[in-house]
Design a protein around this motif. Sequence first.
Motif, mmCIF file in Angstrom:
data_model
loop_
_atom_site.group_PDB
_atom_site.id
_atom_site.type_symbol
_atom_site.label_atom_id
_atom_site.label_comp_id
_atom_site.label_asym_id
_atom_site.label_seq_id
_atom_site.Cartn_x
_atom_site.Cartn_y
_atom_site.Cartn_z
ATOM 1 N N TRP A 127 0.843 -1.114 0.169
ATOM 2 C CA TRP A 127 0.147 0.054 -0.033
ATOM 3 C C TRP A 127 0.872 1.079 -0.179
ATOM 4 C CZ3 TRP A 127 -4.693 1.195 -1.915
ATOM 5 C CH2 TRP A 127 -4.973 2.253 -1.403
ATOM 6 N N GLU A 180 0.594 4.435 -2.594
ATOM 7 C CA GLU A 180 0.640 5.874 -2.388
ATOM 8 C C GLU A 180 1.676 6.701 -3.063
ATOM 9 O OE1 GLU A 180 -1.315 5.729 2.238
ATOM 10 O OE2 GLU A 180 0.848 5.263 1.927
ATOM 11 N N GLY A 207 -14.608 -4.627 -0.359
ATOM 12 C CA GLY A 207 -13.796 -5.618 0.659
ATOM 13 C C GLY A 207 -14.090 -7.146 0.357
ATOM 14 N N LYS A 214 -5.872 -5.108 -4.374
ATOM 15 C CA LYS A 214 -6.303 -3.862 -3.629
ATOM 16 C C LYS A 214 -7.849 -3.794 -3.859
ATOM 17 C CE LYS A 214 -2.006 -3.038 -2.809
ATOM 18 N NZ LYS A 214 -1.268 -4.094 -3.204
ATOM 19 N N ASP A 215 -8.240 -2.989 -2.992
ATOM 20 C CA ASP A 215 -9.710 -2.797 -2.990
ATOM 21 C C ASP A 215 -9.967 -1.263 -3.849
ATOM 22 O OD1 ASP A 215 -12.278 -3.680 -1.512
ATOM 23 O OD2 ASP A 215 -12.679 -1.493 -1.701
ATOM 24 N N SER A 238 -12.362 0.871 -4.096
ATOM 25 C CA SER A 238 -12.629 2.137 -3.396
ATOM 26 C C SER A 238 -11.476 2.752 -2.665
ATOM 27 C CB SER A 238 -13.902 2.007 -2.357
ATOM 28 O OG SER A 238 -13.612 0.944 -1.422
ATOM 29 N N GLU A 239 -10.657 1.956 -2.229
ATOM 30 C CA GLU A 239 -9.360 2.502 -1.489
ATOM 31 C C GLU A 239 -8.553 3.152 -2.621
ATOM 32 O OE1 GLU A 239 -7.435 0.014 1.202
ATOM 33 O OE2 GLU A 239 -9.613 -0.455 2.327
ATOM 34 N N VAL A 240 -8.362 2.224 -3.856
ATOM 35 C CA VAL A 240 -7.385 2.975 -4.878
ATOM 36 C C VAL A 240 -8.031 4.272 -5.358
ATOM 37 C CG1 VAL A 240 -6.410 2.422 -7.060
ATOM 38 C CG2 VAL A 240 -6.397 0.484 -5.041
ATOM 39 N N ASN A 241 -9.463 4.211 -5.640
ATOM 40 C CA ASN A 241 -10.270 5.068 -6.055
ATOM 41 C C ASN A 241 -10.053 6.412 -5.290
ATOM 42 O OD1 ASN A 241 -11.519 6.398 -8.348
ATOM 43 N ND2 ASN A 241 -13.450 6.222 -7.212
ATOM 44 N N GLN A 242 -10.374 6.338 -3.948
ATOM 45 C CA GLN A 242 -9.964 7.483 -3.200
ATOM 46 C C GLN A 242 -8.700 8.125 -3.127
ATOM 47 O OE1 GLN A 242 -11.332 6.497 1.007
ATOM 48 N NE2 GLN A 242 -10.386 8.482 1.776
ATOM 49 N N LEU A 243 -7.762 6.962 -3.374
ATOM 50 C CA LEU A 243 -6.072 7.667 -3.272
ATOM 51 C C LEU A 243 -6.077 8.608 -4.682
ATOM 52 C CD1 LEU A 243 -3.708 7.597 -1.628
ATOM 53 C CD2 LEU A 243 -3.017 5.315 -2.967
#
Length: 198
Positions: A108, A112, A138, A162-163, A165-170
């Motif tokens: 992760w 980032e 998830g 990777k999830d 939504s977490e990637v898209n948020q980043l």
Amino acid sequence: MKPFSESCEQNKQVILETIKPLLQNYRSVLEIGSGTGQHAVYFAQHMPHLQWQTSDRQENIEGIQLWLEEAHLSNISSPLVLDVMQAEWPKLSVDAVFMANTLHIMSWHDVEAFFSQISKVLEKNPSLIIYGPFNYHGQYTSESNQRFDQWLKSRDPNSGIKDFSEVNQLAEENQLKLVADYEMPANNRILYWKTKLS
Ligand SMILES: C[S@@+](CC[C@H](N)C(=O)[O-])C[C@H]1O[C@@H](n2cnc3c(N)ncnc32)[C@H](O)[C@@H]1O
């Protein structure tokens, strides 16, 4: 000897069919994690309007060179040594960044670094295209992806699928806006972002 990836042979055509329309008005692409160089050769052959810049970590550069020497294409550039974790990325001006089957290899922390660097270092605010497996809410999208993730983590506990939504948020935090999320064969996706300014 030239390195060879069977998965590249299997997925290159379906990836091409999806990314070709996205890249039709672009002139240059930076590929991160070019691996063997097979994708670069195939995509450069089929999209001659593009200048395709290959890159990877040092250990893969020689193999990519062998593919490029054999293919003899004027629209592929010699591989740059580029690890997304390196402090100084080469200054580049490209229309798009492409990365296949690499996000799940990264930690992760690497992911980032990748997102913060592409928005900082690439002058033209390029679009971003990522191919590979993702989880949604998830959850794995298939049992084979779950087994694949377990295998990845047994090799490197910091890697793994990777999830979305977490990637898209980043991505959003780094001024990218999701334009499309394509379902691909074998439980993979192609995610396509553009900069919020464009
Ligand atoms: C599974 S291979 C995929 C290669 C190729 N893109 C493909 O689709 O066959 C993962 C690639 O990610 C690269 N990679 C892993 N971590 C990286 C990092 N921190 N920076 C740049 N490349 C990285 C590896 O060197 C390798 O070439």
